[in-house]
Scaffold this motif. Structure first.
Motif, short mmCIF file in Angstrom:
data_model
loop_
_atom_site.label_atom_id
_atom_site.label_comp_id
_atom_site.label_asym_id
_atom_site.label_seq_id
_atom_site.Cartn_x
_atom_site.Cartn_y
_atom_site.Cartn_z
N VAL A 82 0.82 -1.22 0.00
CA VAL A 82 0.00 0.00 0.00
C VAL A 82 0.86 1.28 0.00
CG1 VAL A 82 -0.27 0.05 2.54
CG2 VAL A 82 -2.03 1.08 1.07
N ALA A 83 0.42 2.23 -0.82
CA ALA A 83 1.07 3.55 -0.90
C ALA A 83 -0.04 4.56 -0.68
CB ALA A 83 1.73 3.75 -2.26
N ALA A 84 -0.02 5.25 0.46
CA ALA A 84 -1.16 6.12 0.81
C ALA A 84 -0.69 7.54 1.09
CB ALA A 84 -1.86 5.56 2.04
N GLY A 85 -1.57 8.49 0.80
CA GLY A 85 -1.28 9.90 1.08
C GLY A 85 0.00 10.33 0.38
N ALA A 86 0.84 11.05 1.12
CA ALA A 86 2.09 11.51 0.53
C ALA A 86 2.99 10.33 0.15
CB ALA A 86 2.81 12.45 1.49
N GLY A 87 2.75 9.17 0.73
CA GLY A 87 3.51 7.98 0.34
C GLY A 87 3.22 7.59 -1.10
N ALA A 88 1.95 7.73 -1.50
CA ALA A 88 1.60 7.44 -2.90
C ALA A 88 2.25 8.47 -3.81
CB ALA A 88 0.09 7.47 -3.07
N ASN A 89 2.23 9.72 -3.39
CA ASN A 89 2.71 10.77 -4.29
C ASN A 89 4.23 10.83 -4.36
OD1 ASN A 89 0.12 11.20 -4.97
ND2 ASN A 89 -0.20 12.87 -3.48
N LEU A 90 4.90 10.38 -3.29
CA LEU A 90 6.36 10.23 -3.40
C LEU A 90 6.70 9.16 -4.42
CD1 LEU A 90 7.55 10.43 0.33
CD2 LEU A 90 8.22 11.98 -1.54
N ALA A 91 5.93 8.06 -4.40
CA ALA A 91 6.17 7.01 -5.40
C ALA A 91 5.96 7.58 -6.80
CB ALA A 91 5.22 5.83 -5.16
N LEU A 92 4.88 8.33 -6.98
CA LEU A 92 4.56 8.85 -8.32
C LEU A 92 5.55 9.91 -8.78
CD1 LEU A 92 0.65 9.07 -8.02
CD2 LEU A 92 2.04 7.23 -9.03
N ALA A 93 6.31 10.48 -7.87
CA ALA A 93 7.33 11.46 -8.25
C ALA A 93 8.53 10.77 -8.91
CB ALA A 93 7.80 12.24 -7.03
N CYS A 94 8.65 9.46 -8.74
CA CYS A 94 9.79 8.74 -9.31
C CYS A 94 9.61 8.60 -10.82
CB CYS A 94 9.93 7.38 -8.63
SG CYS A 94 10.28 7.52 -6.86
N ASP A 95 10.71 8.32 -11.51
CA ASP A 95 10.66 8.34 -12.98
C ASP A 95 9.95 7.13 -13.55
OD1 ASP A 95 12.18 10.72 -13.10
OD2 ASP A 95 13.93 9.52 -12.56
N VAL A 96 10.18 5.97 -12.95
CA VAL A 96 9.54 4.75 -13.42
C VAL A 96 8.96 4.06 -12.19
CG1 VAL A 96 9.85 2.53 -14.58
CG2 VAL A 96 11.17 4.52 -15.33
N VAL A 97 7.65 3.86 -12.21
CA VAL A 97 7.00 3.25 -11.04
C VAL A 97 6.54 1.84 -11.41
CG1 VAL A 97 5.22 3.50 -9.28
CG2 VAL A 97 6.19 5.55 -10.37
N LEU A 98 7.09 0.86 -10.69
CA LEU A 98 6.67 -0.53 -10.82
C LEU A 98 5.91 -0.87 -9.54
CD1 LEU A 98 10.15 -2.10 -11.76
CD2 LEU A 98 8.51 -0.96 -13.28
N ALA A 99 4.98 -1.80 -9.62
CA ALA A 99 4.25 -2.15 -8.39
C ALA A 99 3.88 -3.61 -8.40
CB ALA A 99 2.98 -1.29 -8.28
N ALA A 100 3.76 -4.17 -7.19
CA ALA A 100 3.21 -5.52 -7.05
C ALA A 100 1.73 -5.44 -7.35
CB ALA A 100 3.42 -6.01 -5.62
N ASP A 101 1.19 -6.49 -7.96
CA ASP A 101 -0.23 -6.41 -8.34
C ASP A 101 -1.15 -6.36 -7.12
OD1 ASP A 101 0.10 -9.03 -7.56
OD2 ASP A 101 -0.43 -9.91 -9.49
N THR A 102 -0.59 -6.62 -5.95
CA THR A 102 -1.36 -6.53 -4.70
C THR A 102 -1.29 -5.13 -4.07
OG1 THR A 102 0.64 -7.37 -3.66
CG2 THR A 102 -1.12 -8.96 -4.05
N ALA A 103 -0.48 -4.25 -4.65
CA ALA A 103 -0.31 -2.90 -4.07
C ALA A 103 -1.51 -2.02 -4.41
CB ALA A 103 0.97 -2.25 -4.59
N ARG A 104 -1.79 -1.06 -3.49
CA ARG A 104 -2.87 -0.10 -3.75
C ARG A 104 -2.31 1.30 -3.62
NH1 ARG A 104 -6.00 -1.12 1.73
NH2 ARG A 104 -4.05 -2.05 2.41
N PHE A 105 -2.84 2.20 -4.43
CA PHE A 105 -2.51 3.62 -4.35
C PHE A 105 -3.73 4.33 -3.78
CE2 PHE A 105 0.25 1.79 -7.46
CZ PHE A 105 1.45 2.46 -7.32
N ILE A 106 -3.53 5.07 -2.69
CA ILE A 106 -4.67 5.72 -2.03
C ILE A 106 -4.37 7.19 -1.81
CG2 ILE A 106 -6.28 5.63 -0.09
CD1 ILE A 106 -5.33 2.82 0.53
N GLN A 107 -5.20 8.05 -2.40
CA GLN A 107 -5.12 9.48 -2.10
C GLN A 107 -5.92 9.70 -0.82
OE1 GLN A 107 -3.23 11.82 -3.88
NE2 GLN A 107 -2.44 9.99 -4.90
#
Ligand code: LHQ
Length: 259
Positions: free
Chosen positions: A106-131
């Motif tokens: 899980v990537a939530a709040g600013a944790g999600a947006n820090l991930a999205l600030a990266c150039d290439v974002v890979l994720a496990a299919d079980t991961a969730r992005f939550i604003q």
């Protein structure tokens, strides 16, 4: 020494792991400072990989530090952003080499947006992005309100931000929010392989690509063509361009040095 951020030096690339798994790697002050120090110390690494320990990537701000019944209230969240989150986002954005994020959970709040600030974002299919911001009476921060409408269009960006609904990684990839989602077991091997690939790549061209794409949002097309020409002029003088062309003509793989 603090171990809330683990830094591993690989072969010309660096792996940074957020390491407070019992709090889903929510960022407290100690972690912010260690994360920033790690990003500032990447030196001449040719790629950076960021991931999280345990079952989460990052749950954003540590809300344990924000208990309204425990300490001074109201807090100055603008200052928190200026002092802690925004320096991280700016560092990631401006590093002159590719920054990969492997979102392991899980990537939530600013944790999600820090991930999205990266150039290439890979994720496990079980991961969730939550604003998650609207759930606690806040607006998307750490660049989220800038990046979401650009990547997703207004309907999806607004829906995610206003509802705080989780977006699963496969859907995030389908919508163009992230690069790819993988079976959870494959995520880290894939992320390591990509970091190694970037570390053996034309670093200057990668840095130029990053810079051009990020600046494009603030330029009109005509000005941007000039910007591309200037960047290509610089790349045209690099050792890696000469090597790339030689390798092509000789029908062999290029051996880039990052120079
Ligand atoms: C946490 C957290 C957390 C502390 C999970 N803090 N402990 C910027 C400027 C300045 C200030 C304000 O904020 C910002 C930006 C932001 O990031 S605002 C958004 C902050 N983040 C959130 O609102 C997310 C809060 N967390 C959650 O909604 C859930 O934990 C998610 C959806 C991330 C995960 O849910 P579950 O998988 O069900 O896990 P869980 O809730 O059971 O969490 C596991 C543990 O982690 C739990 O502790 P416990 O002692 O009960 O095992 C949580 O309390 C702790 N944790 N997030 N942000």
């Amino acid at each position: 020494m603090s171990d809330v951020i683990i830094v591993e030096k690989m072969d010309q690339w660096i792996k940074i792991t957020l390491n407070r798994p019992e709090r889903l790697n929510a960022l407290n002050v100690e972690m912010h400072l260690a994360f920033r120090a790690a990003l500032e110390a990447v030196g001449d690494a040719r790629a950076v990989l960021i991931t999280g320990a345990g079952r989460g990537f990052c749950a954003g701000q540590d809300l344990g530090e924000r208990n309204p019944d425990n300490g001074h209230w109201p807090p100055d969240l603008g200052q928190t952003l200026n002092d802690y989150f925004n320096p991280l986002v700016r560092l990631i954005t401006n590093l002159p080499m590719p920054v990969i994020c492997a979102v392991n959970g899980v990537a939530a709040g600013a944790g999600a947006n820090l991930a999205l600030a990266c150039d290439v974002v890979l994720a496990a299919d079980t991961a969730r992005f939550i604003q998650a911001f609207s759930k606690i009476g806040l607006v998307p921060d750490a660049g989220g309100s800038w990046i979401l409408p650009r990547r997703l269009g207004m309907a999806r960006a607004m829906g995610l931000a206003l509802t705080g609904a989780p977006l699963m990684a496969p859907q995030a990839a389908e919508w163009g929010l992230i690069w790819k989602s993988y079976d959870a077991a494959d995520l880290m091997p894939e992320a390591h392989a990509l970091a190694a690939e970037f570390a053996a790549g034309p670093t200057m061209a990668y840095a130029g690509t990053k810079s051009l794409m990020k600046r494009a949002a603030n330029h009109d097309f005509d000005a941007h063509l000039d910007d591309e020409a200037a960047m290509q002029q610089a790349c045209g003088r690099s050792d890696d361009y000469a090597e790339g062309v030689r390798a092509f003509l000789a029908k062999r793989p290029a051996e880039f040095t990052g120079k």
